[in-house]
Design a protein around this motif. Sequence first.
Motif, PDB file in Angstrom:
ATOM      1  N   PRO A 143      21.082 -33.841   6.195  1.00  0.00           N
ATOM      2  CA  PRO A 143      21.177 -33.455   7.610  1.00  0.00           C
ATOM      3  C   PRO A 143      21.099 -34.667   8.536  1.00  0.00           C
ATOM      4  CG  PRO A 143      18.970 -33.028   6.772  1.00  0.00           C
ATOM      5  CD  PRO A 143      19.790 -33.466   5.592  1.00  0.00           C
ATOM      6  N   VAL A 144      21.547 -34.479   9.755  1.00  0.00           N
ATOM      7  CA  VAL A 144      21.457 -35.541  10.762  1.00  0.00           C
ATOM      8  C   VAL A 144      20.002 -35.743  11.174  1.00  0.00           C
ATOM      9  CG1 VAL A 144      22.159 -36.248  13.080  1.00  0.00           C
ATOM     10  CG2 VAL A 144      23.779 -35.054  11.593  1.00  0.00           C
ATOM     11  N   LYS A 145      19.250 -34.647  11.269  1.00  0.00           N
ATOM     12  CA  LYS A 145      17.839 -34.698  11.635  1.00  0.00           C
ATOM     13  C   LYS A 145      16.984 -34.289  10.441  1.00  0.00           C
ATOM     14  CE  LYS A 145      18.567 -33.542  16.510  1.00  0.00           C
ATOM     15  NZ  LYS A 145      18.189 -32.595  17.613  1.00  0.00           N
ATOM     16  N   GLU A 146      15.736 -34.722  10.441  1.00  0.00           N
ATOM     17  CA  GLU A 146      14.808 -34.340   9.381  1.00  0.00           C
ATOM     18  C   GLU A 146      14.630 -32.823   9.369  1.00  0.00           C
ATOM     19  OE1 GLU A 146      10.730 -36.257   7.927  1.00  0.00           O
ATOM     20  OE2 GLU A 146      10.486 -35.129   9.790  1.00  0.00           O
ATOM     21  N   THR A 147      14.642 -32.235   8.177  1.00  0.00           N
ATOM     22  CA  THR A 147      14.391 -30.808   8.028  1.00  0.00           C
ATOM     23  C   THR A 147      13.189 -30.611   7.114  1.00  0.00           C
ATOM     24  OG1 THR A 147      15.980 -30.680   6.208  1.00  0.00           O
ATOM     25  CG2 THR A 147      16.776 -30.120   8.409  1.00  0.00           C
ATOM     26  N   ALA A 148      12.500 -29.489   7.299  1.00  0.00           N
ATOM     27  CA  ALA A 148      11.262 -29.244   6.564  1.00  0.00           C
ATOM     28  C   ALA A 148      11.296 -27.866   5.910  1.00  0.00           C
ATOM     29  CB  ALA A 148      10.062 -29.340   7.508  1.00  0.00           C
ATOM     30  N   TYR A 149      10.598 -27.779   4.776  1.00  0.00           N
ATOM     31  CA  TYR A 149      10.506 -26.537   4.015  1.00  0.00           C
ATOM     32  C   TYR A 149       9.074 -26.402   3.484  1.00  0.00           C
ATOM     33  CZ  TYR A 149      15.581 -27.124   3.975  1.00  0.00           C
ATOM     34  OH  TYR A 149      16.889 -27.312   4.337  1.00  0.00           O
ATOM     35  N   ARG A 150       8.768 -25.214   2.996  1.00  0.00           N
ATOM     36  CA  ARG A 150       7.550 -24.964   2.237  1.00  0.00           C
ATOM     37  C   ARG A 150       7.939 -24.403   0.876  1.00  0.00           C
ATOM     38  NH1 ARG A 150       2.526 -27.105   3.332  1.00  0.00           N
ATOM     39  NH2 ARG A 150       2.464 -27.540   5.535  1.00  0.00           N
ATOM     40  N   LEU A 151       7.431 -25.028  -0.173  1.00  0.00           N
ATOM     41  CA  LEU A 151       7.613 -24.519  -1.531  1.00  0.00           C
ATOM     42  C   LEU A 151       6.346 -23.777  -1.933  1.00  0.00           C
ATOM     43  CD1 LEU A 151       8.947 -24.305  -4.348  1.00  0.00           C
ATOM     44  CD2 LEU A 151       7.924 -26.555  -4.870  1.00  0.00           C
ATOM     45  N   TYR A 152       6.498 -22.485  -2.215  1.00  0.00           N
ATOM     46  CA  TYR A 152       5.360 -21.668  -2.623  1.00  0.00           C
ATOM     47  C   TYR A 152       5.428 -21.378  -4.116  1.00  0.00           C
ATOM     48  CZ  TYR A 152       4.411 -20.853   2.282  1.00  0.00           C
ATOM     49  OH  TYR A 152       4.128 -21.023   3.597  1.00  0.00           O
ATOM     50  N   LEU A 153       4.282 -21.456  -4.767  1.00  0.00           N
ATOM     51  CA  LEU A 153       4.124 -21.035  -6.154  1.00  0.00           C
ATOM     52  C   LEU A 153       3.138 -19.873  -6.147  1.00  0.00           C
ATOM     53  CD1 LEU A 153       3.867 -24.555  -7.806  1.00  0.00           C
ATOM     54  CD2 LEU A 153       5.854 -23.037  -7.779  1.00  0.00           C
ATOM     55  N   GLN A 154       3.653 -18.686  -6.455  1.00  0.00           N
ATOM     56  CA  GLN A 154       2.877 -17.451  -6.349  1.00  0.00           C
ATOM     57  C   GLN A 154       2.449 -16.961  -7.715  1.00  0.00           C
ATOM     58  OE1 GLN A 154       2.144 -15.285  -3.439  1.00  0.00           O
ATOM     59  NE2 GLN A 154       0.775 -14.542  -5.043  1.00  0.00           N
ATOM     60  N   ASP A 155       1.143 -16.839  -7.907  1.00  0.00           N
ATOM     61  CA  ASP A 155       0.607 -16.225  -9.120  1.00  0.00           C
ATOM     62  C   ASP A 155       0.940 -14.736  -9.087  1.00  0.00           C
ATOM     63  OD1 ASP A 155      -0.863 -15.259 -11.214  1.00  0.00           O
ATOM     64  OD2 ASP A 155      -2.798 -15.983 -10.500  1.00  0.00           O
ATOM     65  N   THR A 156       1.608 -14.260 -10.123  1.00  0.00           N
ATOM     66  CA  THR A 156       2.011 -12.852 -10.142  1.00  0.00           C
ATOM     67  C   THR A 156       0.927 -11.938 -10.720  1.00  0.00           C
ATOM     68  OG1 THR A 156       3.129 -13.174 -12.263  1.00  0.00           O
ATOM     69  CG2 THR A 156       4.456 -13.419 -10.255  1.00  0.00           C
ATOM     70  N   ALA A 157      -0.315 -12.427 -10.694  1.00  0.00           N
ATOM     71  CA  ALA A 157      -1.487 -11.613 -11.045  1.00  0.00           C
ATOM     72  C   ALA A 157      -1.604 -11.353 -12.545  1.00  0.00           C
ATOM     73  CB  ALA A 157      -1.501 -10.294 -10.273  1.00  0.00           C
ATOM     74  N   ALA A 158      -1.048 -12.245 -13.389  1.00  0.00           N
ATOM     75  CA  ALA A 158      -1.251 -12.105 -14.835  1.00  0.00           C
ATOM     76  C   ALA A 158      -2.723 -12.180 -15.170  1.00  0.00           C
ATOM     77  CB  ALA A 158      -0.486 -13.211 -15.578  1.00  0.00           C
ATOM     78  N   ARG A 159      -3.461 -13.024 -14.454  1.00  0.00           N
ATOM     79  CA  ARG A 159      -4.888 -13.155 -14.731  1.00  0.00           C
ATOM     80  C   ARG A 159      -5.625 -11.865 -14.439  1.00  0.00           C
ATOM     81  NH1 ARG A 159      -8.173 -17.485 -11.343  1.00  0.00           N
ATOM     82  NH2 ARG A 159      -7.711 -16.003  -9.716  1.00  0.00           N
ATOM     83  N   ALA A 160      -5.236 -11.214 -13.321  1.00  0.00           N
ATOM     84  CA  ALA A 160      -5.910  -9.967 -12.960  1.00  0.00           C
ATOM     85  C   ALA A 160      -5.664  -8.898 -14.011  1.00  0.00           C
ATOM     86  CB  ALA A 160      -5.428  -9.497 -11.594  1.00  0.00           C
ATOM     87  N   ARG A 161      -4.435  -8.834 -14.560  1.00  0.00           N
ATOM     88  CA  ARG A 161      -4.135  -7.830 -15.583  1.00  0.00           C
ATOM     89  C   ARG A 161      -4.903  -8.093 -16.870  1.00  0.00           C
ATOM     90  NH1 ARG A 161       1.047  -8.540 -13.345  1.00  0.00           N
ATOM     91  NH2 ARG A 161       1.636 -10.004 -15.010  1.00  0.00           N
ATOM     92  N   GLN A 162      -5.068  -9.396 -17.203  1.00  0.00           N
ATOM     93  CA  GLN A 162      -5.799  -9.724 -18.419  1.00  0.00           C
ATOM     94  C   GLN A 162      -7.270  -9.365 -18.292  1.00  0.00           C
ATOM     95  OE1 GLN A 162      -5.101 -13.851 -19.107  1.00  0.00           O
ATOM     96  NE2 GLN A 162      -2.999 -13.576 -19.810  1.00  0.00           N
ATOM     97  N   SER A 163      -7.837  -9.626 -17.130  1.00  0.00           N
ATOM     98  CA  SER A 163      -9.275  -9.431 -16.955  1.00  0.00           C
ATOM     99  C   SER A 163      -9.633  -8.007 -16.581  1.00  0.00           C
ATOM    100  CB  SER A 163      -9.806 -10.387 -15.884  1.00  0.00           C
ATOM    101  OG  SER A 163      -9.227 -10.066 -14.626  1.00  0.00           O
ATOM    102  N   GLY A 164      -8.626  -7.229 -16.146  1.00  0.00           N
ATOM    103  CA  GLY A 164      -8.907  -5.871 -15.720  1.00  0.00           C
ATOM    104  C   GLY A 164      -9.555  -5.809 -14.356  1.00  0.00           C
ATOM    105  N   GLY A 165      -9.535  -6.922 -13.628  1.00  0.00           N
ATOM    106  CA  GLY A 165     -10.169  -6.963 -12.314  1.00  0.00           C
ATOM    107  C   GLY A 165      -9.210  -6.563 -11.219  1.00  0.00           C
ATOM    108  N   ALA A 166      -9.609  -6.875  -9.993  1.00  0.00           N
ATOM    109  CA  ALA A 166      -8.786  -6.561  -8.839  1.00  0.00           C
ATOM    110  C   ALA A 166      -7.541  -7.441  -8.844  1.00  0.00           C
ATOM    111  CB  ALA A 166      -9.583  -6.782  -7.553  1.00  0.00           C
ATOM    112  N   ASN A 167      -6.511  -6.992  -8.137  1.00  0.00           N
ATOM    113  CA  ASN A 167      -5.260  -7.738  -8.054  1.00  0.00           C
ATOM    114  C   ASN A 167      -5.446  -8.930  -7.111  1.00  0.00           C
ATOM    115  OD1 ASN A 167      -2.687  -8.623  -8.122  1.00  0.00           O
ATOM    116  ND2 ASN A 167      -1.772  -6.786  -7.199  1.00  0.00           N
ATOM    117  N   MET A 168      -5.821 -10.066  -7.671  1.00  0.00           N
ATOM    118  CA  MET A 168      -6.156 -11.245  -6.876  1.00  0.00           C
ATOM    119  C   MET A 168      -5.177 -12.359  -7.230  1.00  0.00           C
ATOM    120  SD  MET A 168     -10.268 -11.010  -7.350  1.00  0.00           S
ATOM    121  CE  MET A 168     -10.633 -12.388  -6.264  1.00  0.00           C
TER     122      MET A 168
END
Length: 264
Positions: A112-137
């Motif tokens: 681009p002619v000007k600086e552009t900005a983004y955010r890269l998100y890495l989202q945990d899909t709650a595999a840990r919550a399913r394994q532990s049987g806890g709340a969807n965290m």
Amino acid sequence: MPVARVRLRLKSCPCLFALLSSILLACTAQAGSFRITPLRVNFDENNQTTQLSIENHSQHTVTLQSTVMRWQQNGNQDELTPSNDIFVSPPILLLAPGAQQVIRLRHMNDMPVKETAYRLYLQDTAARARQSGGANMAIRIGLPVFVSPNGIQPEPDIKTHYNNGTWQVLVSNTGTANFRVIGIDAFHANADRDDLRKEDLLERSTQAVEGFPYIFAEQTREWRLKAPANAQLRLRTDIYGYRKQGFDQRGTVWLGEPENKKGS
């Protein structure tokens, strides 16, 4: 103009935005968290591809899904919209305890002619919550991504105003590249700048770590601190090596008297 107050922490809680790289730096040292290197992604005219390394330091297997958001500023507000400008491979990754994965990124458009900005998100899909049987965290980690043409430079412009026990600090960017405000500190009038002590500190800004501290080109942010008119204020940035307008080598500048109190 209140600063957008989006809390930036890496914790297990619903719908959390962990957006600030300096906060993520602290989080990587915590047990049961992730280590990501680097914490800020930059593309330029010579580098349209790059990569991240992510390690799972927790005791749980996690599945992380990536999302890219275009990041813009409108006055003192931040706006995030979905974007396909950055290609992420793999878009979904499974990380066992102690595992490490490389994520490859590519900027898909022309520079681009000007600086552009983004955010890269890495989202945990709650595999840990399913394994532990806890709340969807689920955990959501956010990293800043900048696409920067050659020759761009930040150019801070600072204005101060004092009224009824409160300093107003307006920090504008008249340049072409982003910079980051690390914090603003108020000290007693007689504090020795070369030998600051804990008792010299009157107030420290919190907005810089609770909101978006980046200031994009042609944008302005506002901070307010309660301190006497004769207090000494210090602005800290990440413009290391910047020596204009009173900034020292560390990107720090002392603000002096409020503009509306000079000569009074």
